[in-house]
Design a protein around this motif. Structure first.
Motif: not given
Ligand code: MG
Ligand code: NAI
Ligand code: X2X
Ligand code: MG
Length: 328
Positions: A130, A190, A194
């Motif tokens: 991460k 994810d 982002e």
């Molecule tokens: Mg990421």
């Protein structure tokens, strides 16, 4: 929720395995070096004679073509850009896989959306940091690590989770903790993180605040220090102490002003838009858009990159970062 730490993980499951790291970019270079420094048998698989090939050689890695590395290895850890993984996998990796091998990722994208399907008898695992590659390497060398996520999509050998965890421990992730998840959950969170916070949301917030001050006649340099440069210092406080700790470290004035005004900046409309972005990710609409963008030669991405470089904040910021030695 299961979080694994160093003492929970045995390394002998991969001690005699060959691990091919495909790609030597942000994650590839960091994870390959960390695993090699942890005593694992690491092969770097990259295009012959390219920049990555030369860099991996200079780093003293065992370098092969992607095909040779995939043929040689027991575990193929695919760390090339998401948008090209399916093509490279089909042409240069899948033909060399044998029963009992493992294909491993640091993002679930291609498995979750079905762009890559493993042959029968092959494990499909993920060990994902991460954080950016540079921090994966830096924290490892400092004796700590980046938190990681572990997931198993296919357990053909019965020890796929042990293999993925051992790789994560070798990368340093178990020092901070490795959280068990699924390819679906990692991929969707994810992409969401982002797009709405880490890369997309935060740069739009900074850009908008900077432009507001400059258009009101304030010095651009001051606007940059206030809305961009200092953000790292505040985020470091949140990183180390949480919201409460950060509020304790700023002035009461900043605390009162921040707590009373923040919901006028990130509004219920913003939340509704975040929910729409998450839905686009969950339905695969973002993945389809990104696939089409790549098929068309990335016209939008190229244009947006040009506009980004030309932003006033980039010019002012670069000048100031050079003056204080942050930027060469
Ligand atoms: Mg990421
Ligand atoms: N960048 C990051 O910090 C993070 C990345 N990830 C995931 O890690 C994986 C790798 O991402 P990055 O390290 O950012 O990739 P990257 O864009 O840094 O990878 C570039 C490398 O891939 C190879 N490569 C590029 N084009 C190629 C081609 N056409 N054929 C063969 N090899 C090629 C080259 O070795 C190049 O150095 C992705 O799945 C990504 O989602 C996960 C967490 C964080
Ligand atoms: C650095 C990271 O975790 C990101 C933002 O998910 C990525 O680079 O894809
Ligand atoms: Mg990502």
């Amino acid at each position: 929720m299961k979080i694994y730490y160093e003492d929970d993980i045995e390394m002998d499951v991969i001690a005699d395995k060959k691990i091919a790291v495909i790609g030597y970019g942000s994650q590839g270079r960091a994870q390959a070096r960390n695993m090699a420094d942890s005593g694992l048998n690491v092969i770097v698989g990259v295009r012959s004679g390219g920049n990555s090939w030369n860099m991996a050689k200079e780093d003293g890695m065992n370098v092969m073509t992607i095909e040779d590395a995939s043929r040689e290895a027991d575990i193929v850890h695919i760390l090339i850009p998401d948008e090209i993984q399916a093509t490279v996998y089909e042409q240069s990796i899948e033909p060399y896989l044998t029963e009992g091998n493992t294909i491993s990722f640091s993002h679930g994208y291609n498995i979750h959306y079905g762009y890559i399907k493993a042959p029968n008898g092959v494990n499909v695992t993920m060990i994902a940091p991460k954080g950016p590659g540079a921090m994966v390497r830096r924290t490892y060398l400092e004796g700590f690590g980046i938190p990681g996520l572990v997931a198993v999509e296919v357990d053909a050998t019965g020890d796929a989770l042990d293999i993925a965890l051992a790789m994560g421990k070798a990368c340093g992730f178990a020092r901070a903790g490795i959280l068990e998840t699924t390819f679906k959950e990692e991929t969707e969170t994810d992409l969401f993180g982002e797009q709405t916070v880490l890369c997309g949301g935060v740069t739009e917030l900074i850009k908008t605040a900077f432009e507001t001050l400059v258009e009101a006649g304030y010095q651009p340099e001051l606007a940059y220090f206030e809305t961009c440069h200092e953000l790292k210092l505040i985020v470091d406080l949140i990183y180390e102490k949480g919201f409460t700790g950060m509020w304790k470290n700023v002035s009461n004035t900043a605390e009162f002003g921040g707590l009373t005004r923040r919901s006028r900046i990130i509004t219920q409309e913003t939340k509704k838009e975040m929910e729409k972005i998450l839905e686009e990710i969950q339905k695969g609409e973002f993945a389809k858009e990104w696939t089409l963008e790549n098929k068309a030669g990335r016209p939008m991405l190229k244009r947006m990159r040009e506009l980004e470089v030309g932003l006033k904040i980039e010019k002012v910021g670069s000048k100031l970062r050079k003056l204080c030695g942050l930027e060469k």
